[in-house]
Design a protein around this motif. Structure first.
Motif, PDB file in Angstrom:
ATOM      1  N   ILE A 156       0.850  -1.182   0.000  1.00 56.24           N
ATOM      2  CA  ILE A 156       0.000   0.000   0.000  1.00 56.24           C
ATOM      3  C   ILE A 156       0.889   1.236   0.000  1.00 56.24           C
ATOM      4  N   PRO A 157       0.449   2.291  -0.653  1.00 60.15           N
ATOM      5  CA  PRO A 157       1.256   3.515  -0.653  1.00 60.15           C
ATOM      6  C   PRO A 157       1.433   4.026   0.765  1.00 60.15           C
ATOM      7  N   ALA A 158       2.515   4.752   0.973  1.00 63.15           N
ATOM      8  CA  ALA A 158       2.849   5.225   2.310  1.00 63.15           C
ATOM      9  C   ALA A 158       1.616   5.811   2.966  1.00 63.15           C
ATOM     10  N   PRO A 159       1.263   5.305   4.148  1.00 65.50           N
ATOM     11  CA  PRO A 159       0.030   5.765   4.782  1.00 65.50           C
ATOM     12  C   PRO A 159       0.127   7.236   5.136  1.00 65.50           C
ATOM     13  N   ALA A 160      -0.940   7.942   4.870  1.00 64.37           N
ATOM     14  CA  ALA A 160      -0.930   9.379   5.104  1.00 64.37           C
ATOM     15  C   ALA A 160      -1.510   9.714   6.463  1.00 64.37           C
ATOM     16  N   GLY A 161      -1.595   8.703   7.341  1.00 65.81           N
ATOM     17  CA  GLY A 161      -2.185   8.940   8.654  1.00 65.81           C
ATOM     18  C   GLY A 161      -1.338   9.865   9.503  1.00 65.81           C
ATOM     19  N   ASP A 162      -1.858  10.146  10.682  1.00 65.84           N
ATOM     20  CA  ASP A 162      -1.118  10.995  11.603  1.00 65.84           C
ATOM     21  C   ASP A 162      -0.054  10.173  12.319  1.00 65.84           C
ATOM     22  N   ASP A 163       0.799  10.873  13.050  1.00 63.62           N
ATOM     23  CA  ASP A 163       1.862  10.178  13.769  1.00 63.62           C
ATOM     24  C   ASP A 163       1.286   9.369  14.921  1.00 63.62           C
ATOM     25  N   LEU A 164       1.659   8.091  14.964  1.00 61.10           N
ATOM     26  CA  LEU A 164       1.236   7.259  16.084  1.00 61.10           C
ATOM     27  C   LEU A 164       2.249   7.369  17.203  1.00 61.10           C
ATOM     28  N   HIS A 193      20.637  10.506  21.916  1.00 64.91           N
ATOM     29  CA  HIS A 193      19.812  11.506  21.231  1.00 64.91           C
ATOM     30  C   HIS A 193      19.172  10.954  19.965  1.00 64.91           C
ATOM     31  N   VAL A 194      18.280  10.012  20.152  1.00 64.72           N
ATOM     32  CA  VAL A 194      17.600   9.403  19.014  1.00 64.72           C
ATOM     33  C   VAL A 194      16.211  10.006  18.894  1.00 64.72           C
ATOM     34  N   SER A 195      15.856  10.447  17.689  1.00 63.64           N
ATOM     35  CA  SER A 195      14.508  10.975  17.441  1.00 63.64           C
ATOM     36  C   SER A 195      13.988  10.393  16.137  1.00 63.64           C
ATOM     37  N   PHE A 196      12.756   9.952  16.155  1.00 63.08           N
ATOM     38  CA  PHE A 196      12.101   9.552  14.899  1.00 63.08           C
ATOM     39  C   PHE A 196      10.606   9.481  15.150  1.00 63.08           C
ATOM     40  N   SER A 197       9.847   9.267  14.096  1.00 67.41           N
ATOM     41  CA  SER A 197       8.406   9.157  14.278  1.00 67.41           C
ATOM     42  C   SER A 197       7.883   8.028  13.412  1.00 67.41           C
ATOM     43  N   LEU A 198       6.681   7.579  13.767  1.00 59.77           N
ATOM     44  CA  LEU A 198       6.067   6.444  13.082  1.00 59.77           C
ATOM     45  C   LEU A 198       4.609   6.799  12.851  1.00 59.77           C
ATOM     46  N   LYS A 199       4.162   6.608  11.589  1.00 56.23           N
ATOM     47  CA  LYS A 199       2.761   6.932  11.282  1.00 56.23           C
ATOM     48  C   LYS A 199       1.887   5.720  11.565  1.00 56.23           C
ATOM     49  N   ARG A 200       0.587   5.981  11.669  1.00 54.18           N
ATOM     50  CA  ARG A 200      -0.359   4.875  11.852  1.00 54.18           C
ATOM     51  C   ARG A 200      -0.313   3.949  10.657  1.00 54.18           C
ATOM     52  N   GLY A 201      -0.222   2.659  10.905  1.00 52.69           N
ATOM     53  CA  GLY A 201      -0.214   1.668   9.829  1.00 52.69           C
ATOM     54  C   GLY A 201       1.108   1.552   9.107  1.00 52.69           C
ATOM     55  N   LYS A 261      -0.667  -7.378   9.707  1.00 52.94           N
ATOM     56  CA  LYS A 261      -0.589  -5.925   9.732  1.00 52.94           C
ATOM     57  C   LYS A 261      -1.723  -5.327   8.908  1.00 52.94           C
ATOM     58  N   ARG A 262      -1.958  -5.914   7.744  1.00 48.75           N
ATOM     59  CA  ARG A 262      -3.040  -5.410   6.894  1.00 48.75           C
ATOM     60  C   ARG A 262      -4.394  -5.655   7.536  1.00 48.75           C
ATOM     61  N   GLU A 263      -4.575  -6.847   8.077  1.00 45.93           N
ATOM     62  CA  GLU A 263      -5.883  -7.188   8.641  1.00 45.93           C
ATOM     63  C   GLU A 263      -6.206  -6.353   9.869  1.00 45.93           C
ATOM     64  N   MET A 264      -5.195  -6.097  10.702  1.00 44.77           N
ATOM     65  CA  MET A 264      -5.479  -5.475  11.982  1.00 44.77           C
ATOM     66  C   MET A 264      -5.077  -4.014  12.035  1.00 44.77           C
ATOM     67  N   GLY A 265      -4.465  -3.532  10.949  1.00 43.56           N
ATOM     68  CA  GLY A 265      -4.101  -2.118  10.900  1.00 43.56           C
ATOM     69  C   GLY A 265      -3.090  -1.705  11.947  1.00 43.56           C
ATOM     70  N   MET A 266      -2.128  -2.600  12.226  1.00 44.70           N
ATOM     71  CA  MET A 266      -1.122  -2.271  13.243  1.00 44.70           C
ATOM     72  C   MET A 266       0.050  -1.532  12.611  1.00 44.70           C
ATOM     73  N   SER A 267       0.809  -0.856  13.453  1.00 43.53           N
ATOM     74  CA  SER A 267       2.096  -0.314  13.026  1.00 43.53           C
ATOM     75  C   SER A 267       3.185  -1.228  13.568  1.00 43.53           C
ATOM     76  N   TYR A 268       4.241  -1.373  12.779  1.00 41.58           N
ATOM     77  CA  TYR A 268       5.328  -2.232  13.217  1.00 41.58           C
ATOM     78  C   TYR A 268       6.606  -1.427  13.420  1.00 41.58           C
ATOM     79  N   ILE A 269       7.353  -1.784  14.453  1.00 39.32           N
ATOM     80  CA  ILE A 269       8.762  -1.387  14.495  1.00 39.32           C
ATOM     81  C   ILE A 269       9.533  -2.681  14.413  1.00 39.32           C
ATOM     82  N   PHE A 270      10.268  -2.863  13.344  1.00 40.40           N
ATOM     83  CA  PHE A 270      10.921  -4.129  13.060  1.00 40.40           C
ATOM     84  C   PHE A 270      12.408  -3.973  13.338  1.00 40.40           C
ATOM     85  N   VAL A 271      12.874  -4.597  14.403  1.00 38.56           N
ATOM     86  CA  VAL A 271      14.274  -4.488  14.784  1.00 38.56           C
ATOM     87  C   VAL A 271      15.017  -5.667  14.188  1.00 38.56           C
ATOM     88  N   SER A 272      16.076  -5.413  13.441  1.00 35.60           N
ATOM     89  CA  SER A 272      16.777  -6.524  12.804  1.00 35.60           C
ATOM     90  C   SER A 272      18.184  -6.132  12.424  1.00 35.60           C
TER      91      SER A 272
END
Lengths: 571, 281
Positions: free
Chosen positions: A291-299, A335-343, A506-517
């Protein structure tokens, strides 16, 4: 082959006596290793690749027995040889590097001494010159400052250094055959590359033969001449590297190749080759186009996060020592800063010690930060202490899937109990029937057969345990899931299925992921955006394809280049 | 339950020594429960005409200096000795695991205080400490139980502390935190069940020590008082007659004591296998 092979294994069968009767670990395994050849043995866990090596070198143990076939080393029969002869052969002619270097070294003996032991055992040196020879070996394996490291104990060295010492020990007596059993498991990709390059260079200059046992097709492709693919104790295919990757003939080989994520593969490709997968896996749902980058607000918004740990060895612990505030702490997250959008899915990539796990622990509120804020769904969750957060309603909105599916399941809880725990604690469910129905629903959702729910973790396979861990995490409908290397302990084919499962959920439940690897190729499949970390700082941020194919920073470039992979086109 | 029985059968079949130990335990428990009904004679009834008789068919273990039947006394004493040992071990197991788990889980000052406390107890010669406790608290059976419990407590605390601190950072502990569990809940539901196997070995070894300890205290005249039947007292009473050739007075209670301790020492591995889910397949 025209010349006589150095090592040949003919129709070898090995059986183990267990509680349930005899188990056949190897069935008619035949392979040969020519002089100066590098043979890769590739297969997933339980395929019998390590048993093959252990049989050859005579370290099978009490329970195992070669019931059929023979192994011959340079005209000398290895199966059925007396232990005394084998002992002379081991180290002198055939040597071995083990999976976990730190465990394979004696923890209470300086590493230099351990190299000396090998040299003296095989009369390769006298008491007079043994130290010089050991030092020379340490130098050969490119250990910086060998004089200093000679007296070090294994716990003082990093994993990569320990493996170098192991290599030095293995090569000290100039053997003609080296067996390397998953020599880089547990090492970072850049260390892995350095170690493998070292093994390749040293064995090449001595015209040694190498048997490289690995589960990583990419590594086998990069360092081997010929590859033997094993499955369930049998050799299913044996071919030169080029033939194997360009024209794989056996379906299992095809499946393995498809399941190994490369820099250009898509999630759907991973299981393109169907096979009898473990248990009753769900029919692979068609993977929708990204899906194209979600345009939701910051989660989630992470602002200027800092985490410091006190150093144990810092001066200033005693009143008469001078305190140095700079050296008294170790800054794991800087000093780590970042943001994650919904989905959205965000990848957090880096080598061990880069602070990615500390960051994710702070985000999941298992750890309190030293400074900085984590804003989750418009609320500053760092204003509560980790202990207090456990009882807040927001707790259920942030959940986590752990790295080691085995370690993260309580050995005394059945799968059902494990999944029931968050339902009871976080949703306040108490009716046995209500919980049971929910657990069945979750099991179906993650593709875990319901009859496995009554089993204990050690009775489940790695993939099944991973599914239990995922079911537990999604049981309370979280908004955000932190995935801490969820597939690193799994076989590639299982990894492929689990990655697809995560993508579907993720698609079914509309979750956001932070994937550490640590594996950029895996992260790329699941994440739209990637953050690369090193030494507690963010090195580079960008879309997954950008970072992988066109890295801006030098560090990212070395990281990307160190990943062993195969591209059939380039072979 | 059927699952447990199947597992029990397997553990027994796997190791004959364990089976012997469990059979012996069964016998001891049986005697402790039904001893007074099995014993052929009243253990306290004296008979002046039949003193110091060597073993015969009527009196398999002979009679003592008051004409009491040694066989009956050995059987009846099982309940008292086992009772003292079980209650002492239960007390020290409960208190020791609570203290040890908290020390291992929270570390820091909790650990330091509990650690030094158990070091202090262990710094005394344990038997002398037990003697001191009994004579300070008063000469009664309860106080023997307390004394035995106190001197065994540090062993449990240490095992529990070590096993807990290994598991403190396990993945399933973090997972339980994510489920909103508090520290005490994590300790009791996640960590404690997992340290049971090593604790069981300790329990079994300790049962042997506890029996010896109770018998030892009685031997020197603390705790159980005559004419009550108790192995330690019986050995003490019989010891004076060994020189004059009446060996059966001390030998049979001593042998019972030895068998009981032997049984509990062998039991350890079997108990651990029984409570360890990893051994189930």
């Amino acid at each position: 082959m025209t010349t006589q092979p150095l090592l040949s294994v003919d129709a070898l069968s090995v059986q183990f006596r267990t509680r349930e009767g005899t188990v056949t670990a190897l069935q008619d395994v035949s392979l040969r290793v020519g002089k100066g050849e590098v043979l890769g043995i590739v297969g997933e866990s339980g395929s019998g690749k390590s048993v093959t090596a252990y049989t050859v070198i005579g370290l099978l143990g009490e329970a195992g027995r070669a019931v059929n076939g023979a192994a011959t080393y340079d005209g000398l029969a290895l199966t059925g040889a007396a232990e005394k002869d084998l002992r002379d052969l081991r180290g002198r002619e055939i040597s071995m590097i083990f999976q976990n270097p730190r465990a394979a070294l004696n923890p209470i003996r300086p590493v230099g001494r351990q190299i000396e032991d090998v040299l003296l055992r095989h009369a390769q040196a006298s008491r007079m010159n043994v130290r010089d020879k050991a030092l020379a070996m340490l130098e050969k394996v490119r250990i910086v400052d060998p004089e200093l490291r000679y007296g070090s104990y294994p716990f003082e060295l990093s994993g990569g250094m320990c493996q170098r010492v192991m290599i030095a020990m293995a090569l000290a007596c100039d053997p003609r055959l080296l067996i390397a059993d998953e020599p880089t498991t547990g090492l970072d990709v850049t260390t892995q590359k350095a170690t493998m390059d070292l093994i390749r260079d040293l064995t090449r200059e001595r015209h040694m033969s190498v048997v490289l046992i690995t589960h990583d097709l990419g590594m086998a492709a990069a360092y081997c001449d010929r590859i033997v693919v094993m499955q369930k104790g049998r050799v299913v295919e044996s071919a030169s590297v080029r033939d194997l990757f360009v024209n794989p003939t056996h379906p299992y080989t095809k499946k393995l190749i498809a399941a190994s994520p490369g820099p250009h593969s898509e999630l759907a490709d991973l299981t393109a080759v169907p096979d009898e997968l473990e248990g009753a896996a769900p029919p692979a749902a068609p993977v929708a186009p990204p899906i194209p980058a979600p345009a939701g607000d910051d989660l989630l918004e992470v602002i200027d996060l800092v985490k410091e740990f006190p150093r144990q060895d810092a001066p200033g612990r005693w009143p008469w020592q001078k305190r140095d505030p700079e050296k008294a702490v170790f800054r794991a997250v800087d000093h780590v800063s970042f943001s994650l959008k919904r989905g959205e899915s965000l990848g957090l990539v880096g080598e061990s010690g880069c602070g990615k796990s500390t960051t994710s622990s702070i985000i999941t509120r298992l750890l309190d930060p030293t400074a900085g804020d984590v804003i989750f769904a418009g609320e500053n969750v760092t204003s509560f202490s980790a202990a207090a957060f456990a009882r807040l309603p927001q707790r259920r909105k942030i959940q986590m899937v752990f790295q080691d599916p085995h370690d993260s399941l309580n050995p005394r809880f059945t799968a059902r109990d494990c999944i029931a725990e968050p339902l009871r604690r976080l949703l306040g469910m108490s009716g046995g029937r209500e919980i049971g129905a929910r657990i069945d629903e979750l099991a179906d959702r993650v593709g875990l057969p319901r009859d496995l729910l009554t089993r204990f973790p050690h009775q489940l396979s790695g993939g099944q345990k991973a599914r239990v861990g995922i079911a537990r995490a999604i049981a309370v409908d979280p908004l955000m899931l932190v995935l801490d290397e969820p597939t690193s302990a799994l076989d590639v084919s299982v990894q492929a299925v689990v990655l697809q499962l995560l993508d579907r959920l993720k698609r079914e439940m509309g979750m956001s992921y932070i994937f550490v690897s640590h594996d950029l190729n895996v992260v790329r499949l699941l994440c739209e955006r990637v953050i690369v970390m090193n030494r507690g700082r963010i090195v580079e941020t960008g879309t997954a394809d950008e970072v992988l194919n066109n890295p801006r920073e030098a560090y990212t470039r070395t990281l990307v280049q160190a990943i062993p992979h195969f591209e059939p086109g380039r072979l | 339950m059927a699952r447990f029985l199947r597992h029990f059968r397997h553990v027994m079949a796997e190791n004959p020594v364990t089976a012997v130990a469990f059979a012996l335990l069964g016998l001891i428990v049986f005697l402790a429960l039904f001893g007074p009904w099995i014993a052929p004679y009243d253990p306290l009834a004296t008979e002046a005409t039949k003193t110091l008789r060597p073993p015969t068919w009527a009196h398999p273990f002979g009679t003592d200096h008051l004409g009491r039947d040694v066989f009956s006394r050995v059987i009846v004493a099982t309940r008292l000795d086992l009772g003292i040992a079980i209650s002492a071990v239960a007390l020290s197991f409960a208190a020791g695991s609570a203290l040890g788990c908290s020390a291992g889980f929270w570390g820091g000052w909790t650990d330091r205080i509990i650690g030094r406390l158990s070091d202090t107890i262990m710094a005394f010669p344990l038997f002398v400490l037990a003697m001191g406790i009994v004579s300070a608290l008063g000469n009664s059976i309860e106080n023997i139980v307390y004394a035995t419990a106190i001197i065994n407590l540090p062993f449990y605390a240490r095992v529990a502390r070590a096993e807990t601190s290994v598991r403190r950072n396990a993945g399933y502990v973090a997972a339980a935190r994510l489920c909103g569990a508090s520290d005490t809940r994590i300790l009791s539901t996640q960590v404690f069940p997992n340290i049971l196997p090593p604790m069981m070995v300790q329990v079994s070894l300790n049962m042997g020590w506890a029996i010896l300890n109770a018998a030892g205290l009685s031997f020197i005249g603390l705790g159980v008082r005559p004419p009550d039947a108790e192995w330690g007292i019986m050995v003490a009473e019989g010891a004076t007659y060994i020189v004059s050739g009446e060996w059966w007075l001390a030998l049979f209670p001593g042998a019972a004591l030895m068998l009981a301790v032997f049984c509990f020492n062998l039991l350890g591995d079997g108990l651990r296998d029984l409570v360890d889910p990893l051994r189930r397949t």
